[in-house]
Design a protein around this motif. Sequence first.
Motif, short mmCIF file in Angstrom:
data_model
loop_
_atom_site.label_atom_id
_atom_site.label_comp_id
_atom_site.label_asym_id
_atom_site.label_seq_id
_atom_site.Cartn_x
_atom_site.Cartn_y
_atom_site.Cartn_z
N LEU A 94 1.58 -3.61 10.32
CA LEU A 94 1.19 -4.30 8.80
C LEU A 94 3.10 -4.35 7.69
CD1 LEU A 94 -1.74 -2.48 7.67
CD2 LEU A 94 -1.64 -4.91 8.43
N ALA A 95 3.71 -3.54 8.25
CA ALA A 95 4.94 -3.50 7.03
C ALA A 95 6.03 -5.09 7.28
CB ALA A 95 6.04 -2.62 7.44
N GLN A 96 5.67 -6.08 8.09
CA GLN A 96 6.13 -6.62 8.28
C GLN A 96 5.32 -8.18 7.26
OE1 GLN A 96 5.81 -9.47 12.64
NE2 GLN A 96 5.41 -7.18 12.70
N LEU A 97 4.29 -8.20 6.62
CA LEU A 97 2.99 -9.06 6.45
C LEU A 97 4.07 -9.53 4.85
CD1 LEU A 97 0.16 -8.45 8.10
CD2 LEU A 97 2.39 -9.24 8.87
N ASP A 98 3.55 -10.73 4.41
CA ASP A 98 4.12 -10.61 2.68
C ASP A 98 2.49 -9.65 2.60
OD1 ASP A 98 5.96 -12.20 2.96
OD2 ASP A 98 4.12 -13.73 2.91
N CYS A 99 2.20 -9.56 0.89
CA CYS A 99 1.36 -8.25 0.83
C CYS A 99 0.23 -9.03 0.42
CB CYS A 99 2.05 -7.63 -0.26
SG CYS A 99 2.76 -6.54 -0.29
N PRO A 100 -1.45 -8.86 0.35
CA PRO A 100 -2.51 -9.32 0.14
C PRO A 100 -3.01 -8.96 -1.33
CG PRO A 100 -2.65 -7.45 1.59
CD PRO A 100 -1.31 -7.12 0.71
N GLN A 101 -3.52 -10.46 -1.75
CA GLN A 101 -4.60 -9.60 -2.95
C GLN A 101 -5.46 -9.39 -2.09
OE1 GLN A 101 -2.44 -12.79 -2.62
NE2 GLN A 101 -1.20 -11.32 -4.12
N ALA A 102 -6.21 -9.22 -1.15
CA ALA A 102 -7.30 -8.24 -0.48
C ALA A 102 -7.30 -8.16 0.85
CB ALA A 102 -8.66 -9.53 -0.73
N VAL A 103 -7.93 -7.30 1.74
CA VAL A 103 -7.14 -6.55 2.76
C VAL A 103 -9.48 -6.25 3.56
CG1 VAL A 103 -6.72 -4.79 4.52
CG2 VAL A 103 -5.31 -5.52 2.74
N PHE A 104 -9.84 -6.94 4.34
CA PHE A 104 -10.85 -6.85 5.22
C PHE A 104 -10.72 -5.97 6.68
CE2 PHE A 104 -13.53 -8.19 8.70
CZ PHE A 104 -14.51 -7.91 8.41
N ILE A 105 -11.04 -5.02 7.23
CA ILE A 105 -10.92 -4.10 7.84
C ILE A 105 -12.24 -4.32 8.93
CG2 ILE A 105 -10.30 -2.23 9.05
CD1 ILE A 105 -9.01 -1.42 6.48
N GLY A 106 -12.09 -5.24 9.90
CA GLY A 106 -13.57 -5.36 11.10
C GLY A 106 -12.93 -4.50 11.78
N GLY A 107 -12.02 -3.84 12.00
CA GLY A 107 -12.34 -3.00 13.51
C GLY A 107 -10.51 -1.96 13.44
N GLY A 108 -10.85 -1.14 14.19
CA GLY A 108 -10.12 -0.22 13.86
C GLY A 108 -9.71 0.78 12.96
N LEU A 109 -11.07 0.98 12.19
CA LEU A 109 -10.67 1.52 11.05
C LEU A 109 -10.25 3.10 11.01
CD1 LEU A 109 -14.29 0.89 9.30
CD2 LEU A 109 -11.90 1.39 7.94
N THR A 110 -10.67 4.08 12.23
CA THR A 110 -10.45 5.05 12.63
C THR A 110 -8.28 5.44 13.45
OG1 THR A 110 -10.91 5.22 14.88
CG2 THR A 110 -12.94 6.09 13.35
N ALA A 111 -8.01 4.46 12.90
CA ALA A 111 -6.80 3.91 13.12
C ALA A 111 -5.68 5.30 12.33
CB ALA A 111 -6.20 3.21 13.77
N PRO A 112 -5.11 6.04 13.10
CA PRO A 112 -4.62 7.69 12.61
C PRO A 112 -3.63 6.19 11.22
CG PRO A 112 -4.02 7.90 14.34
CD PRO A 112 -5.04 6.50 14.85
N GLY A 113 -3.59 6.25 10.03
CA GLY A 113 -2.70 6.02 8.64
C GLY A 113 -3.38 4.48 8.47
N LEU A 114 -4.48 4.15 8.99
CA LEU A 114 -5.23 2.48 8.59
C LEU A 114 -5.50 1.69 7.09
CD1 LEU A 114 -4.93 -0.37 9.07
CD2 LEU A 114 -7.00 -0.35 10.45
N LEU A 115 -6.28 3.36 6.57
CA LEU A 115 -6.87 3.02 6.07
C LEU A 115 -5.67 3.40 4.19
CD1 LEU A 115 -10.71 4.39 5.33
CD2 LEU A 115 -9.62 1.99 4.78
N ASP A 116 -4.70 3.91 4.84
CA ASP A 116 -3.79 4.39 3.65
C ASP A 116 -2.89 3.89 3.35
OD1 ASP A 116 -4.58 7.61 3.52
OD2 ASP A 116 -4.42 6.66 5.03
N ALA A 117 -2.44 2.84 4.57
CA ALA A 117 -1.61 1.90 4.93
C ALA A 117 -2.10 0.55 4.13
CB ALA A 117 -1.15 1.17 6.05
N CYS A 118 -3.48 0.21 3.87
CA CYS A 118 -3.65 -0.90 3.46
C CYS A 118 -3.94 -0.76 2.17
CB CYS A 118 -5.50 -1.37 4.06
SG CYS A 118 -5.06 -1.74 5.69
N TRP A 119 -4.32 1.29 1.51
CA TRP A 119 -4.67 1.34 -0.07
C TRP A 119 -2.99 0.96 -0.54
CZ3 TRP A 119 -8.44 1.32 -2.40
CH2 TRP A 119 -8.61 1.45 -3.96
#
Length: 430
Positions: free
Chosen positions: A324-349
């Motif tokens: 995710l660090a290499q991507l342009d920043c979003p106005q919206a995020v959808f998580i359809g898989g991998g929710l329990t991956a460590p740090g995923l929700l924190d990085a998106c938020w």
Amino acid sequence: MNPAPAAPRPDVTVVGIGADGWGGLADTARGVLAGAEVIVGGARQLALLPAECGGERLAWPTPLRPAVPGLIEAHLGRRIAVLASGDPMFYGIGRTLTEVLGAPPRVLPHPSSLSYACARLGWPVEETEVVTLVGRPSARLAAVLHEGRRVLVLSADARTPAEVAALLCDRGFGPSRMRVLEQLGSERETVVEGSVEGSAERWDAAPGDALNVVAVECRRAPGALRLGAVPGLPDSAYEHDGQLTKRHVRAATLGALAPAPGETLWDIGGGSGSIAVEWMRTHPSCRAVSVERDPVRAERIGRNAERLGVPGLKVVTGAAPGVLAQLDCPQAVFIGGGLTAPGLLDACWEALAPGGRLVANTVTLESEALLAEWYRRHGGELVRLAVAHAVPVGGFTGWRQAMPVTQWAVVKPGPPPSPGSVNTPSGAAT
């Protein structure tokens, strides 16, 4: 200490010119060109000028966009005229020059190919869809194909009509009426008309003039899949292996994401790419990145995007949150898989600016517990979506319940960023 003198502002005038050349220009445009010290344009446009336009003539290099700042800088202090086809602000050089100069140059527009074509066809301009294929893939046309719609395609060259005809047949619009309008506004103006079915081979065998636009009156073939203009396309519109956000849940998810023109979406755990595809179909300026760790699925996402008219969908093969660090920043995020991956929700938020939206779907108890915890901390809306389908039960009909989906949707609090500001995720280069 006296302040340094301001840099001179480039003296640039953009002149729209049609296929009728010098004879079709107004006196003001002729005066600008006659008095210019430097005239810049495409080779075809420069050839339309008479010898009395004695300024130094420069043809645009290829690629054009990177060369513009240096070319303007090299001729500061001289009167520069830039030639453009038709209206310079209609898919023309006017936009590029405005970005380079930091302010709009003087622009003298000429009727655009859109105006000419609509005048010849009797189509209201405001009710005509326009798709440009100049430097863009023909798959973009698929996103605007709907029964009864009128579409003008801005052609890249003489081969474009054949590409358009082939795409229409492939997407179930073979019965459409198609006209190719060549050299609009000149003495050599012609219109070639025919049904789409079978015409691709004809134009391949004998392509017409390179300066053309294609007019399409859309007619869907009987039995062809109907794709609406709002989210919730039929599941059968997608190639998938079962990893697909189903139609009714997909429509609810896009409603919660609330796409708006110009916004960027991260679609994490892309599966078949359906959320990103339908986000981009809502408006031509919407952008999306689909993150999928399975290379086979990532390739499938690309095929779905091409098929459904949004070939600009960016597909990143890799695991989140690492990529995710290499991507342009979003106005919206959808998580359809991998929710329990460590740090995923924190990085998106962290990546979301205030006012950004995050939507996450899950069908597992473990991920549901995680969403409940984030709901407790940040609020938003936590809902359960349940869909049942009528199916045969012996000689009768009953309901078959699909797995319920738990959805958390939230808007990040705080004032939205000021216009033009850049939001950078943690760990991204600045």
